[in-house]
Write an enzyme that holds these catalytic residues in place. Structure first.
Site, mmCIF file in Angstrom:
data_model
loop_
_atom_site.group_PDB
_atom_site.id
_atom_site.type_symbol
_atom_site.label_atom_id
_atom_site.label_comp_id
_atom_site.label_asym_id
_atom_site.label_seq_id
_atom_site.Cartn_x
_atom_site.Cartn_y
_atom_site.Cartn_z
ATOM 1 C CB THR A 174 -0.880 -0.008 1.278
ATOM 2 O OG1 THR A 174 -1.893 -0.991 1.158
ATOM 3 C CG2 THR A 174 -1.561 1.314 1.556
ATOM 4 C CB VAL A 203 -13.528 -2.962 -0.039
ATOM 5 C CG1 VAL A 203 -13.033 -1.590 0.394
ATOM 6 C CG2 VAL A 203 -14.271 -2.867 -1.369
ATOM 7 C CB THR A 225 0.698 -0.685 5.056
ATOM 8 O OG1 THR A 225 0.948 -1.812 4.214
ATOM 9 C CG2 THR A 225 1.922 -0.424 5.913
ATOM 10 N N GLY A 226 -1.035 -3.340 5.901
ATOM 11 C CA GLY A 226 -1.110 -4.696 6.454
ATOM 12 C C GLY A 226 -2.460 -5.282 6.065
ATOM 13 N N GLY A 228 -5.901 -5.746 5.603
ATOM 14 C CA GLY A 228 -6.921 -4.755 5.930
ATOM 15 C C GLY A 228 -8.033 -5.235 6.834
HETATM 16 N N1 ASP Z 1 -4.070 -2.688 3.681
HETATM 17 C C1 ASP Z 1 -4.078 -3.179 2.327
HETATM 18 C C2 ASP Z 1 -5.337 -3.982 2.111
HETATM 19 O O1 ASP Z 1 -5.689 -4.785 2.946
HETATM 20 C C3 ASP Z 1 -2.904 -4.034 1.959
HETATM 21 C C4 ASP Z 1 -1.561 -3.635 2.541
HETATM 22 O O2 ASP Z 1 -1.429 -2.580 3.134
HETATM 23 O O3 ASP Z 1 -0.600 -4.390 2.375
HETATM 24 O O4 ASP Z 1 -5.934 -3.844 1.083
#
Ligand code: ASP
Length: 314
Positions: A174, A203, A225-226, A228
């Site tokens: 992200t 989503v 980020t991670g 979601g």
């Molecule tokens: N947070 C983002 C999602 O879940 C993915 C990420 O940040 O790696 O879509």
């Protein structure tokens, strides 16, 4: 005191996945995004304009999972999520599962400023962006060879044909930016392609205000980020704001607590945050997080791992 922090996703990012060129390209991409935002902040501009400019630069860069270079979903398509929040008025705009908007963060901002909605999804988001005169592109614009390979390996894994672990870097990522301007205004912006091979229509937290993105003047601006789903269930970005606002916690304590809760969930997580004094935090529980910051004297620092976060002069 003006400050700007960005991220380009957190996770286990194997050093072996980089060539010297791709490593350098990622650092350069982070530095360029910081420069784009800092140019605005250092000339007295708004935090809101700075975070939008930084995220546009990251969306345009193929190293990051947003805009050009976004991951493919299970159907082999791109569905993009983005959100922006203006801490001055707690105004926010977001788009989800958009397919044709070149720079999703621009559309999120238009949703905030030119519609009576906070979150527009799917075909409605694409149609709105077109109506607003934003750049519209074919899906092919977003696809890179690397993302095609990532999709192929995810597909092999689903069919039981892959005999090795996929790295997190190829699964997700992200981009995000948070800023405090000279007047103490706070803003946050986040943009993502989500997860490689995600279910069509899925989503994540990025466009969910209070989960992956949040900003309130006098309190904090946060971009996460991670995976979601964890951030949505915990309302992470708003939770950090609530800890600071209602419990009087410091930025470091509140953000560390949020990461500790996600660690308890066994979620690989990272976030960036800036408070009303311009203090910054970039905590993550993962081996790496693409990240960068500019200090008040204009010094840019970028890094991916704990050991390589260092000044970038170029
Ligand atoms: N947070 C983002 C999602 O879940 C993915 C990420 O940040 O790696 O879509």
């Amino acid at each position: 005191m003006a400050s700007l922090v960005i991220h380009g996703g957190a996770g286990t990012i194997p050093r072996a996945s980089f060539t010297p060129e791709s490593y350098q390209a990622a650092r350069q991409g982070l530095a360029d995004a910081l420069k784009a935002g800092w140019k605005i902040l250092s000339s007295g501009g708004l935090a809101l304009d700075a975070v939008e400019a930084a995220v546009i630069a990251l969306e345009n860069h193929p190293s990051f999972n947003a805009g050009h270079g976004a991951v493919l979903n299970a159907a082999g398509d791109h569905e993009l999520d983005a959100a922006i929040m203006d801490g001055r008025y707690r105004n926010a705009g977001a788009i989800a599962s958009a397919r044709t908007i070149r720079n999703p963060i621009r559309a999120a901002r238009r949703v905030m400023e030119a519609s009576d909605c906070v979150l527009l999804a799917g075909a409605g988001a694409d149609a709105f962006a077109r109506e607003q005169g934003l750049d519209i592109v074919d899906q092919a614009y977003f696809t890179t060879d690397l993302r095609r390979e990532h999709w192929k390996r995810a597909d092999e894994e689903r069919r039981g044909l892959l005999n090795r672990e996929r790295s997190e870097a190829e699964k997700h990522g992200t981009v995000g930016a948070v800023a405090c301007d000279d007047l103490g205004n706070l803003a946050a912006a986040t943009s993502t392609g989500g997860y490689t091979y995600k279910r069509a229509g899925r989503v994540g937290d990025t466009p969910v205000i209070g989960a992956g993105t949040y900003a309130a003047n006098g309190v904090v601006a946060v971009s996460c980020t991670g995976l979601g789903e964890y951030f949505i269930r915990r309302g992470t970005a708003h939770d950090i704001a609530a800890r600071i606002r209602y419990c009087g916690e410091t930025l470091d304590t509140a953000t560390a607590a949020a990461i500790a809760e996600l660690s308890a969930d066994k979620c690989g997580a990272g976030l960036i945050a800036v408070d009303a004094r311009g203090a910054i935090a970039m905590p993550h529980n993962t081996e790496g997080m693409y990240r960068g910051a500019v200090t008040a004297d204009g010094q840019i620092s970028v890094g991916i791992y704990a050991v390589d976060f260092s000044p970038f002069d170029a």
